[in-house]
Scaffold this active site. Structure first.
Site, PDB file in Angstrom:
ATOM      1  N   LYS A 177      97.457  48.149  88.407  1.00  0.00           N
ATOM      2  CA  LYS A 177      96.577  47.938  88.146  1.00  0.00           C
ATOM      3  C   LYS A 177      95.744  47.315  86.841  1.00  0.00           C
ATOM      4  CE  LYS A 177      92.761  50.981  89.955  1.00  0.00           C
ATOM      5  NZ  LYS A 177      91.724  51.209  88.856  1.00  0.00           N
ATOM      6  N   ASN A 178      96.075  49.591  86.179  1.00  0.00           N
ATOM      7  CA  ASN A 178      94.982  49.299  85.290  1.00  0.00           C
ATOM      8  C   ASN A 178      95.949  48.985  83.968  1.00  0.00           C
ATOM      9  OD1 ASN A 178      93.467  50.993  86.243  1.00  0.00           O
ATOM     10  ND2 ASN A 178      94.537  52.815  85.690  1.00  0.00           N
ATOM     11  N   ARG A 184      84.358  49.022  85.896  1.00  0.00           N
ATOM     12  CA  ARG A 184      83.841  49.967  84.929  1.00  0.00           C
ATOM     13  C   ARG A 184      85.248  49.614  83.766  1.00  0.00           C
ATOM     14  NH1 ARG A 184      85.344  53.959  82.109  1.00  0.00           N
ATOM     15  NH2 ARG A 184      83.897  55.622  81.036  1.00  0.00           N
ATOM     16  N   CYS A 216      80.692  57.194  87.731  1.00  0.00           N
ATOM     17  CA  CYS A 216      81.011  56.270  89.367  1.00  0.00           C
ATOM     18  C   CYS A 216      81.123  57.533  89.396  1.00  0.00           C
ATOM     19  CB  CYS A 216      82.058  55.796  88.429  1.00  0.00           C
ATOM     20  SG  CYS A 216      83.931  55.974  88.245  1.00  0.00           S
ATOM     21  N   ASP A 251      95.356  60.497  88.655  1.00  0.00           N
ATOM     22  CA  ASP A 251      94.941  59.672  89.817  1.00  0.00           C
ATOM     23  C   ASP A 251      95.900  59.798  91.046  1.00  0.00           C
ATOM     24  OD1 ASP A 251      93.905  58.485  88.173  1.00  0.00           O
ATOM     25  OD2 ASP A 251      94.512  57.048  87.520  1.00  0.00           O
ATOM     26  N   ILE A 304      90.253  66.822  84.595  1.00  0.00           N
ATOM     27  CA  ILE A 304      90.150  65.155  83.918  1.00  0.00           C
ATOM     28  C   ILE A 304      88.627  64.830  84.382  1.00  0.00           C
ATOM     29  CG2 ILE A 304      91.067  62.730  83.469  1.00  0.00           C
ATOM     30  CD1 ILE A 304      92.855  64.547  82.231  1.00  0.00           C
ATOM     31  N   ARG A 344      90.766  48.270  96.547  1.00  0.00           N
ATOM     32  CA  ARG A 344      90.574  48.029  94.580  1.00  0.00           C
ATOM     33  C   ARG A 344      91.958  48.342  94.436  1.00  0.00           C
ATOM     34  NH1 ARG A 344      87.436  52.947  92.306  1.00  0.00           N
ATOM     35  NH2 ARG A 344      88.527  51.334  90.170  1.00  0.00           N
TER      36      ARG A 344
HETATM   37  N1  EPU Z   1      85.859  60.365  77.914  1.00  0.00           N
HETATM   38  C1  EPU Z   1      85.252  61.144  76.863  1.00  0.00           C
HETATM   39  N2  EPU Z   1      84.763  59.843  76.437  1.00  0.00           N
HETATM   40  C2  EPU Z   1      85.114  59.078  76.011  1.00  0.00           C
HETATM   41  C3  EPU Z   1      86.310  58.700  76.831  1.00  0.00           C
HETATM   42  C4  EPU Z   1      86.858  59.412  77.364  1.00  0.00           C
HETATM   43  O1  EPU Z   1      85.317  62.342  76.949  1.00  0.00           O
HETATM   44  O2  EPU Z   1      84.605  58.413  74.972  1.00  0.00           O
HETATM   45  C5  EPU Z   1      86.520  61.358  78.879  1.00  0.00           C
HETATM   46  C6  EPU Z   1      86.418  61.068  80.416  1.00  0.00           C
HETATM   47  O3  EPU Z   1      85.258  61.954  80.808  1.00  0.00           O
HETATM   48  C7  EPU Z   1      87.793  62.184  81.471  1.00  0.00           C
HETATM   49  C8  EPU Z   1      88.424  61.410  79.978  1.00  0.00           C
HETATM   50  O4  EPU Z   1      88.171  61.877  79.101  1.00  0.00           O
HETATM   51  O5  EPU Z   1      87.257  63.251  81.617  1.00  0.00           O
HETATM   52  C9  EPU Z   1      89.303  61.014  80.238  1.00  0.00           C
HETATM   53  O6  EPU Z   1      88.726  59.299  80.181  1.00  0.00           O
HETATM   54  P1  EPU Z   1      89.542  57.992  80.024  1.00  0.00           P
HETATM   55  O7  EPU Z   1      88.881  57.477  79.320  1.00  0.00           O
HETATM   56  O8  EPU Z   1      91.538  58.454  79.238  1.00  0.00           O
HETATM   57  O9  EPU Z   1      89.331  57.012  81.547  1.00  0.00           O
HETATM   58  P2  EPU Z   1      89.547  55.931  81.778  1.00  0.00           P
HETATM   59  O10 EPU Z   1      89.966  55.268  80.903  1.00  0.00           O
HETATM   60  O11 EPU Z   1      88.563  55.280  81.728  1.00  0.00           O
HETATM   61  C10 EPU Z   1      91.771  55.778  83.107  1.00  0.00           C
HETATM   62  C11 EPU Z   1      92.340  55.253  83.829  1.00  0.00           C
HETATM   63  C12 EPU Z   1      91.899  55.518  85.283  1.00  0.00           C
HETATM   64  C13 EPU Z   1      92.369  56.850  85.127  1.00  0.00           C
HETATM   65  C14 EPU Z   1      92.868  58.182  83.254  1.00  0.00           C
HETATM   66  C15 EPU Z   1      92.952  58.580  82.860  1.00  0.00           C
HETATM   67  C16 EPU Z   1      92.197  52.967  83.796  1.00  0.00           C
HETATM   68  C17 EPU Z   1      91.485  50.967  84.746  1.00  0.00           C
HETATM   69  N3  EPU Z   1      91.482  53.021  84.655  1.00  0.00           N
HETATM   70  O12 EPU Z   1      90.246  55.094  82.561  1.00  0.00           O
HETATM   71  O13 EPU Z   1      92.083  55.091  86.592  1.00  0.00           O
HETATM   72  O14 EPU Z   1      92.211  58.175  86.181  1.00  0.00           O
HETATM   73  O15 EPU Z   1      92.566  56.622  82.286  1.00  0.00           O
HETATM   74  O16 EPU Z   1      94.613  58.201  83.276  1.00  0.00           O
HETATM   75  O17 EPU Z   1      92.788  52.497  83.416  1.00  0.00           O
HETATM   76  C18 EPU Z   1      92.287  55.029  88.885  1.00  0.00           C
HETATM   77  O18 EPU Z   1      92.904  54.355  88.308  1.00  0.00           O
HETATM   78  O19 EPU Z   1      91.568  55.491  89.931  1.00  0.00           O
HETATM   79  C19 EPU Z   1      91.552  55.842  87.334  1.00  0.00           C
HETATM   80  C20 EPU Z   1      90.150  56.091  87.500  1.00  0.00           C
END
Ligand code: EPU
Length: 434
Positions: free
Chosen positions: A36-37, A106, A130, A321, A343, A413
């Site tokens: 998915k991601n 998101r 979220c 995850d 995380i 989802r």
């Molecule tokens: N963070 C910051 N500032 C930012 C961006 C992120 O502090 O500008 C922090 C977040 O608050 C969090 C950490 O960094 O504590 C990790 O966030 P990240 O940006 O890596 O996550 P994401 O890109 O929003 C993706 C996956 C998530 C998965 C995370 C970590 C997608 C669409 N989502 O989210 O997937 O948990 O990476 O591996 O790629 C899921 O599939 O259930 C899911 C939540």
């Protein structure tokens, strides 16, 4: 079969729910869908070219449908057949996806980088938090600003504009404050068409980032340092079409490994890329499971489970995850386990639901102390988020009686045909009021 909860209780509502009667061993083979991601971000990357992008192995999920709607709203044309998705973005006519669409997914914010690089302007609503945490996007925005975009944030909308006379972003050095997956992906998609060289330091190393680099490279991008925390991008003027297959979903694969573990069963799971789940494999082996690579798949054999402890971390550490599904397994393991979630600040909402099923878990801040019990008992439960829903399904597979799980919106989802797949392995699982 209906030992736990009276059938009347389930019938009182027309809410979609899963009905799972626990206690069955699983056996056989399960096919893992595309990630998915990865698929979501590859779809965002398709905006970077006029040519066709053909994505294979795209999972049939509601998140993918949401992303499709966003691309359609921007003027892209989509042709989705089974797990094949063709996207043509030659006639983009909108750089401003609506709040309604972005709010439903998101990850759709991640298209800000490709939209900006392609159209010179992108106006994308801030996605907000979220259920699992606040999930800021400050690093995405800081990266685009460093690449020369003029950024304004007003009324909940991020406006990014390229103001240079060449209509291109310019390469630079960006040191991420945290190895954010989404920020790394956003910056990559913006940098591939920028003028000159961009270096992203402290980049995320998740397999989904590597998959994005794979597609971008197939489209003609020049990227070095794949899979490391320093990624170098040498901008090109134009990207072309590509035919690309999405990697298997490592979180779905991990969830099925845990389904085998909690039910003390033997399963073959394929396709499976062990390097994507090293930390999880280590912990499963420490818990007493036997795993053996078998062609493009893995065979897991589980018997008595032992307690293990871990802290969630960015890749290659233990993935957040799989924290909730792994916790379900540990509720039945011998001894005491500690799980610390590092995380997300609010990703332990499955704990009260597991407690309702008889799990012995004590929460202290971001850490859960799990004492293995010999039996879980069926109860009506509600999933609070995607991975919590998987955790509840796993617990229900071994619970004494029939569990009714609500909140299936979350499950749909991110898990393709979850109940069909489990049924084919021998589980007693049905969807009511679909
Ligand atoms: N963070 C910051 N500032 C930012 C961006 C992120 O502090 O500008 C922090 C977040 O608050 C969090 C950490 O960094 O504590 C990790 O966030 P990240 O940006 O890596 O996550 P994401 O890109 O929003 C993706 C996956 C998530 C998965 C995370 C970590 C997608 C669409 N989502 O989210 O997937 O948990 O990476 O591996 O790629 C899921 O599939 O259930 C899911 C939540």
């Amino acid at each position: 079969m209906n030992k736990g909860v009276g059938i009347n209780e389930a019938n009182q509502t027309l809410t979609p729910q899963l009905k799972v009667t626990g206690g069955r061993k699983l056996s056989g083979e399960v096919r893992i869908s595309g990630a998915k991601n990865s698929a979501l971000v590859l779809m965002a990357a398709s905006l970077l070219t006029d040519d066709d992008i053909n994505l294979r192995n795209v999972p049939p999920l509601t998140d993918i449908a949401c992303m499709s709607n966003i691309l359609l709203s921007l003027g892209a044309k989509l042709d989705h057949r089974v797990d094949n998705l063709s996207i043509n973005s030659s006639n983009l006519n909108n750089s401003s996806p609506s709040y309604e669409l972005v709010n439903s997914l998101r990850a759709s914010f991640f298209c800000i980088g490709s939209l900006l690089a392609r159209m010179g302007i992108a106006q994308v609503p801030l996605p907000g938090g979220c259920r699992i945490g606040t999930r800021p996007v400050a690093e995405h925005i800081r990266g685009l600003h460093a690449l020369g975009a003029k950024i304004e944030i007003e009324h909940g909308l991020v406006s990014a504009v390229i103001t240079s006379p060449q209509h291109r972003l310019r390469g630079t050095n960006i040191q991420l404050r945290c190895p954010s997956v989404g920020a790394t992906e956003t910056i990559l998609m913006a940098a591939v068409l920028a003028e000159g060289e961009t270096v992203i330091e402290n980049a995320a190393r998740e397999p989904e980032v590597t998959d994005l680099i794979g597609l971008l490279t197939a489209m003609g991008a020049n990227i070095h340092g794949t899979g490391t925390s320093t990624i170098k991008v040498i901008g090109v003027r134009r990207l072309h079409g590509a035919d690309y297959s999405v990697i298997p979903d490592r979180i779905e694969a991990g969830t099925f490994l845990l389904a085998a573990a909690i039910t003390k069963s033997k399963l073959r799971i394929a396709p499976f890329i062990p390097e994507h789940l090293t930390a999880v494999i280590d912990k499963l082996q420490e818990a007493g499971c036997i795993l053996k690579q078998d062609g493009i798949g893995v065979i897991i054999q589980a018997n008595e489970l032992k307690s293990v402890s871990f802290t969630t971390q960015p890749f290659p550490g233990f993935p957040t995850d799989l924290q909730a599904p792994f916790m379900s397994m540990l509720t039945m393991a011998k001894g005491a386990s500690l799980i610390t979630e590092k995380i997300y600040e609010n990703r332990l909402q499955h704990v009260p639901e597991l407690q309702r099923m008889g799990a012995s878990i004590v929460l202290h801040k971001d850490t859960a102390l799990i004492k293995g019990v010999s039996k879980l008992s069926a109860a009506p439960v509600t999933a609070s988020d995607l991975r919590a829903s998987a955790a509840l399904v796993l617990a229900s597979l071994v619970a004494d009686g029939t569990t009714y799980i609500r909140g299936l919106y979350h499950l749909d989802r991110g898990y393709a045909f979850m109940e069909k797949k489990l049924r084919s392995l021998g589980a007693y699982i049905d969807r009511l009021n679909p």
